[in-house]
Design a protein around this motif. Structure first.
Motif, PDB file in Angstrom:
ATOM      1  N   GLU A 390       0.858  -1.191   0.000  1.00 31.95           N
ATOM      2  CA  GLU A 390       0.000   0.000   0.000  1.00 31.95           C
ATOM      3  C   GLU A 390       0.891   1.237   0.000  1.00 31.95           C
ATOM      4  O   GLU A 390       1.886   1.300   0.734  1.00 31.95           O
ATOM      5  CB  GLU A 390      -0.872  -0.028   1.265  1.00 31.95           C
ATOM      6  CG  GLU A 390      -1.902   1.066   1.293  1.00 31.95           C
ATOM      7  CD  GLU A 390      -2.647   1.121   2.636  1.00 31.95           C
ATOM      8  OE1 GLU A 390      -3.209   2.169   2.940  1.00 31.95           O
ATOM      9  OE2 GLU A 390      -2.631   0.103   3.369  1.00 31.95           O
ATOM     10  N   LEU A 391       0.529   2.178  -0.829  1.00 33.66           N
ATOM     11  CA  LEU A 391       1.293   3.431  -0.882  1.00 33.66           C
ATOM     12  C   LEU A 391       0.854   4.302   0.295  1.00 33.66           C
ATOM     13  O   LEU A 391      -0.312   4.645   0.401  1.00 33.66           O
ATOM     14  CB  LEU A 391       0.982   4.135  -2.212  1.00 33.66           C
ATOM     15  CG  LEU A 391       1.677   5.465  -2.463  1.00 33.66           C
ATOM     16  CD1 LEU A 391       3.170   5.268  -2.699  1.00 33.66           C
ATOM     17  CD2 LEU A 391       1.038   6.173  -3.666  1.00 33.66           C
ATOM     18  N   LEU A 392       1.788   4.635   1.192  1.00 34.29           N
ATOM     19  CA  LEU A 392       1.400   5.484   2.329  1.00 34.29           C
ATOM     20  C   LEU A 392       1.586   6.954   1.974  1.00 34.29           C
ATOM     21  O   LEU A 392       0.662   7.740   2.052  1.00 34.29           O
ATOM     22  CB  LEU A 392       2.230   5.111   3.565  1.00 34.29           C
ATOM     23  CG  LEU A 392       1.998   3.688   4.102  1.00 34.29           C
ATOM     24  CD1 LEU A 392       2.946   3.383   5.254  1.00 34.29           C
ATOM     25  CD2 LEU A 392       0.547   3.523   4.560  1.00 34.29           C
ATOM     26  N   ASN A 393       2.791   7.313   1.583  1.00 39.33           N
ATOM     27  CA  ASN A 393       3.012   8.684   1.112  1.00 39.33           C
ATOM     28  C   ASN A 393       4.297   8.754   0.292  1.00 39.33           C
ATOM     29  O   ASN A 393       5.090   7.810   0.287  1.00 39.33           O
ATOM     30  CB  ASN A 393       3.024   9.698   2.268  1.00 39.33           C
ATOM     31  CG  ASN A 393       3.883   9.215   3.414  1.00 39.33           C
ATOM     32  OD1 ASN A 393       5.059   8.922   3.197  1.00 39.33           O
ATOM     33  ND2 ASN A 393       3.293   9.084   4.592  1.00 39.33           N
ATOM     34  N   THR A 407      11.122  10.113  -2.569  1.00 36.10           N
ATOM     35  CA  THR A 407      11.121   9.298  -1.351  1.00 36.10           C
ATOM     36  C   THR A 407       9.725   8.692  -1.277  1.00 36.10           C
ATOM     37  O   THR A 407       8.736   9.405  -1.460  1.00 36.10           O
ATOM     38  CB  THR A 407      11.328  10.175  -0.093  1.00 36.10           C
ATOM     39  OG1 THR A 407      12.446  11.005  -0.332  1.00 36.10           O
ATOM     40  CG2 THR A 407      11.544   9.328   1.140  1.00 36.10           C
ATOM     41  N   VAL A 408       9.668   7.377  -1.037  1.00 36.91           N
ATOM     42  CA  VAL A 408       8.359   6.710  -1.011  1.00 36.91           C
ATOM     43  C   VAL A 408       8.263   5.870   0.257  1.00 36.91           C
ATOM     44  O   VAL A 408       9.226   5.197   0.643  1.00 36.91           O
ATOM     45  CB  VAL A 408       8.178   5.811  -2.262  1.00 36.91           C
ATOM     46  CG1 VAL A 408       6.844   5.069  -2.192  1.00 36.91           C
ATOM     47  CG2 VAL A 408       8.237   6.628  -3.542  1.00 36.91           C
ATOM     48  N   ARG A 409       7.112   5.934   0.889  1.00 38.68           N
ATOM     49  CA  ARG A 409       6.865   5.116   2.079  1.00 38.68           C
ATOM     50  C   ARG A 409       5.687   4.189   1.758  1.00 38.68           C
ATOM     51  O   ARG A 409       4.619   4.651   1.327  1.00 38.68           O
ATOM     52  CB  ARG A 409       6.504   6.060   3.220  1.00 38.68           C
ATOM     53  CG  ARG A 409       6.485   5.445   4.578  1.00 38.68           C
ATOM     54  CD  ARG A 409       6.338   6.625   5.578  1.00 38.68           C
ATOM     55  NE  ARG A 409       5.861   6.184   6.877  1.00 38.68           N
ATOM     56  CZ  ARG A 409       6.597   5.549   7.763  1.00 38.68           C
ATOM     57  NH1 ARG A 409       7.870   5.266   7.493  1.00 38.68           N
ATOM     58  NH2 ARG A 409       6.085   5.177   8.919  1.00 38.68           N
ATOM     59  N   VAL A 418       7.895   0.578   4.960  1.00 38.00           N
ATOM     60  CA  VAL A 418       9.242   0.548   4.364  1.00 38.00           C
ATOM     61  C   VAL A 418       9.423   1.859   3.603  1.00 38.00           C
ATOM     62  O   VAL A 418       8.551   2.265   2.838  1.00 38.00           O
ATOM     63  CB  VAL A 418       9.389  -0.642   3.376  1.00 38.00           C
ATOM     64  CG1 VAL A 418      10.815  -0.757   2.876  1.00 38.00           C
ATOM     65  CG2 VAL A 418       8.922  -1.948   4.004  1.00 38.00           C
ATOM     66  N   THR A 419      10.564   2.494   3.825  1.00 39.76           N
ATOM     67  CA  THR A 419      10.822   3.776   3.155  1.00 39.76           C
ATOM     68  C   THR A 419      12.113   3.660   2.364  1.00 39.76           C
ATOM     69  O   THR A 419      13.058   3.000   2.788  1.00 39.76           O
ATOM     70  CB  THR A 419      10.991   4.905   4.194  1.00 39.76           C
ATOM     71  OG1 THR A 419       9.879   4.865   5.071  1.00 39.76           O
ATOM     72  CG2 THR A 419      11.060   6.272   3.541  1.00 39.76           C
ATOM     73  N   ARG A 437      12.636  -0.375  -5.585  1.00 42.99           N
ATOM     74  CA  ARG A 437      13.563  -0.663  -4.479  1.00 42.99           C
ATOM     75  C   ARG A 437      12.790  -1.134  -3.254  1.00 42.99           C
ATOM     76  O   ARG A 437      13.167  -2.098  -2.596  1.00 42.99           O
ATOM     77  CB  ARG A 437      14.356   0.595  -4.112  1.00 42.99           C
ATOM     78  CG  ARG A 437      15.411   0.976  -5.135  1.00 42.99           C
ATOM     79  CD  ARG A 437      15.980   2.334  -4.788  1.00 42.99           C
ATOM     80  NE  ARG A 437      16.747   2.289  -3.558  1.00 42.99           N
ATOM     81  CZ  ARG A 437      18.073   2.189  -3.491  1.00 42.99           C
ATOM     82  NH1 ARG A 437      18.768   2.139  -4.613  1.00 42.99           N
ATOM     83  NH2 ARG A 437      18.697   2.152  -2.334  1.00 42.99           N
ATOM     84  N   VAL A 438      11.671  -0.478  -2.960  1.00 40.05           N
ATOM     85  CA  VAL A 438      10.892  -0.832  -1.766  1.00 40.05           C
ATOM     86  C   VAL A 438      10.332  -2.252  -1.886  1.00 40.05           C
ATOM     87  O   VAL A 438      10.415  -3.050  -0.963  1.00 40.05           O
ATOM     88  CB  VAL A 438       9.730   0.179  -1.550  1.00 40.05           C
ATOM     89  CG1 VAL A 438       8.783  -0.312  -0.467  1.00 40.05           C
ATOM     90  CG2 VAL A 438      10.278   1.555  -1.193  1.00 40.05           C
TER      91      VAL A 438
END
Ligand code: KIV
Ligand code: ZN
Length: 506
Positions: A390-393, A407-409, A418-419, A437-438
């Motif tokens: 799930e994409l958080l932010n 930057t993806v969390r 995972v960030t 990468r995540v």
């Protein structure tokens, strides 16, 4: 007036369009919409081709009772058995079996002589008849088959029990005057032709599928095979919306009846665009964005005086209604639920709460919310695929003279956040590199399309894309008022679909 049977093959030939594959939930949604549209026959799939296809045909057969549900099968026992078992729950099952008859196919593909083709066709139809009375036979590549031989095969398969004979122009080679002769010849030379319905199935390689189908109707064909948006192998099939509207608008000429509710044409076209990610061109007849747009001053002047000057049908006849402002920031749960129900969505409690939450976020970002926004929102929320990731932010930084970074969390199935961060050629590329990468999944972007769902600067953007993951193409879709967010959501959606499809099955 004679009735023309509308046989829709969006879920079978349409799905054979490169990149148009649909999952079972999507096929069920399209099948429901085809039922509401009123088509007579739904070719739901090719059951032997994969367990997913078998399953989709089987689910559709359980779900719909009004239309005939058809499954495709080559002229082999295994294929016909697979079609018969998938269709077992159908109230009105049809097995559609086919074998190529043209010299080119006999020589290079099948390596079989004429008499073997006749024998196999008879055997296929006879075997299919042991499962259902409603059996359709197609001599594949009929339009390039020697006419005498075509007549021989048609006569033999009708004698074996075929109730519908379908004449395909498999490679879209025919032209209207020639195709007409083919159909007229069958009526003249096949003595038992009145024992079956004569159907046609035209491909669009020369852009003539609709014209050839109409020529065949003039020659006496009684069933038209077609697809929504003209989807199908290569250049596609005869477009359902075009052929139906031609018969309806030019009823004075054709004098044929079709049982289709034409006001559902635009909505189903949009639905098929959404689930396949294949969008029709703006100037596509009937359902394209420009089909009812008038640009030239002279035309606008005429239209203002009387719409019939430049419009041969009304936009409402095909279901094109002006976008309606329906809800806003202050609308509550009740109004939201009621409008969704009017649009034909029934959500379970969880889905409703998620959709309502997103509606509130959307209403903060966007002053006016239209039906199209609601449709996009709900379809985004009720995807039938578990959100393994799930994409958080996310955050991006880009601009001229800087290196785009993101930057993806994200949250995984175990609930862990995972960030990570990465660079790219642009902000979208940077987001995609970071998501790779995540998730640890590497994907090649093979298609990316963005478009606005409604008008206005605050319109939601819809991103449809295709990823090549380990050699398999998966499509994803994401919607947001922020196009970077829509891009990220589409990528994550495709990854989740990939993980769902690649899951081990017992
Ligand atoms: O185009 C074709 O010949 C077909 C047959 C299976 C009917 O799709
Ligand atoms: Zn075809």
């Amino acid at each position: 007036m004679d009735e023309i049977i509308v046989f829709d093959t969006t879920l079978r030939d349409g799905e054979q369009s490169p990149g148009a594959s649909m999952n079972t939930a999507e096929k069920l949604e399209v099948a429901r919409a085809l039922d509401l549209l009123g088509v007579d026959v739904i070719e739901a799939g090719f059951p032997i081709s994969s367990p997913d296809d078998w399953n989709a045909v089987n689910e559709i057969a359980k779900m719909l009772t009004r239309p005939v549900i058809c499954g495709l099968a080559r002229c082999t026992k295994k294929d016909i058995e697979a079609a018969a078992s998938a269709l077992e729950p159908a109230k009105k099952p049809r097995i559609h079996t086919f074998l190529a008859t043209s010299e080119i196919h006999r020589k290079y593909k099948l390596e079989k002589a004429k008499d073997e083709i006749v024998k196999l066709s008879i055997e296929g139809v006879t075997f299919a008849k042991t499962f259902t009375d409603d059996v359709q036979f197609s001599p594949e590549d009929a339009a390039r088959t020697e006419l005498d031989f075509l007549c021989e095969v048609v006569q033999a398969t009708i004698a074996a029990g075929a109730t519908t004979i379908n004449i395909p122009d498999t490679v879209g080679y025919s032209v209207p005057s020639r195709f007409r002769v083919v159909i007229e010849t069958l009526f003249e030379k096949v003595p038992n032709i009145d024992k079956a319905v004569l159907a046609i199935h035209c491909h669009n390689d020369l852009g003539l599928a609709v014209a050839n189908s109409l020529a065949a109707v003039e020659a006496g064909a009684r069933q038209i095979e077609c697809t929504i948006n003209g989807l199908g192998e290569r250049a596609g099939n005869c477009s359902l919306e075009e052929v139906v509207m031609a018969l309806r608008v030019r009823g004075d000429h054709f004098a044929k009846r079709v049982n289709v509710d034409t006001t559902r044409l635009v909505p189903i076209s949009r639905l098929v665009e959404r689930v396949t990610g294949i969008h029709v061109q703006r100037n596509k007849a009937i359902v394209g964005a420009n089909a009812f747009a008038h640009e030239a001053g002279i035309h606008q002047h005429g239209m203002l005086k009387d719409a019939s000057t430049y419009e041969i049908m009304k936009p409402e006849d095909v279901g094109l209604t002006a976008s309606r402002l329906v809800l806003g920031k202050h609308s509550g749960r009740h109004a939201f639920k009621q409008r969704l129900e009017e649009l034909g969505y029934t959500l379970d409690d969880d889905q409703f709460e998620r959709a309502f939450g997103y509606f509130k976020v959307l209403a903060d970002r966007k002053k006016e919310i239209f039906d199209e926004d609601l449709e996009a929102l709900v379809e985004d929320e009720i995807k039938d695929v578990p959100e393994t990731w799930e994409l958080l932010n996310f955050h991006t930084s880009s601009g001229s003279g800087t290196i785009p970074t993101a930057t993806v969390r994200m949250m995984n199935a175990d609930g862990e956040a995972v960030t990570d961060a990465a660079c790219g050629d642009g902000p979208v590329d940077a987001i995609y590199n970071t998501i790779e990468r995540v998730t640890g999944i590497s994907a090649r972007l093979t298609d990316y399309e963005i478009r606005a769902i409604t008008a206005g600067k605050d319109a939601q953007g819809e991103v449809s894309l295709a990823l090549d993951i380990d050699g398999r193409i998966v499509r994803g879709r994401g919607v947001s008022t922020d196009i970077l967010e829509a891009s990220a959501k589409a990528f994550v959606n495709a990854i989740n679909i990939h993980l769902f499809q690649a899951r081990p099955t017992q």
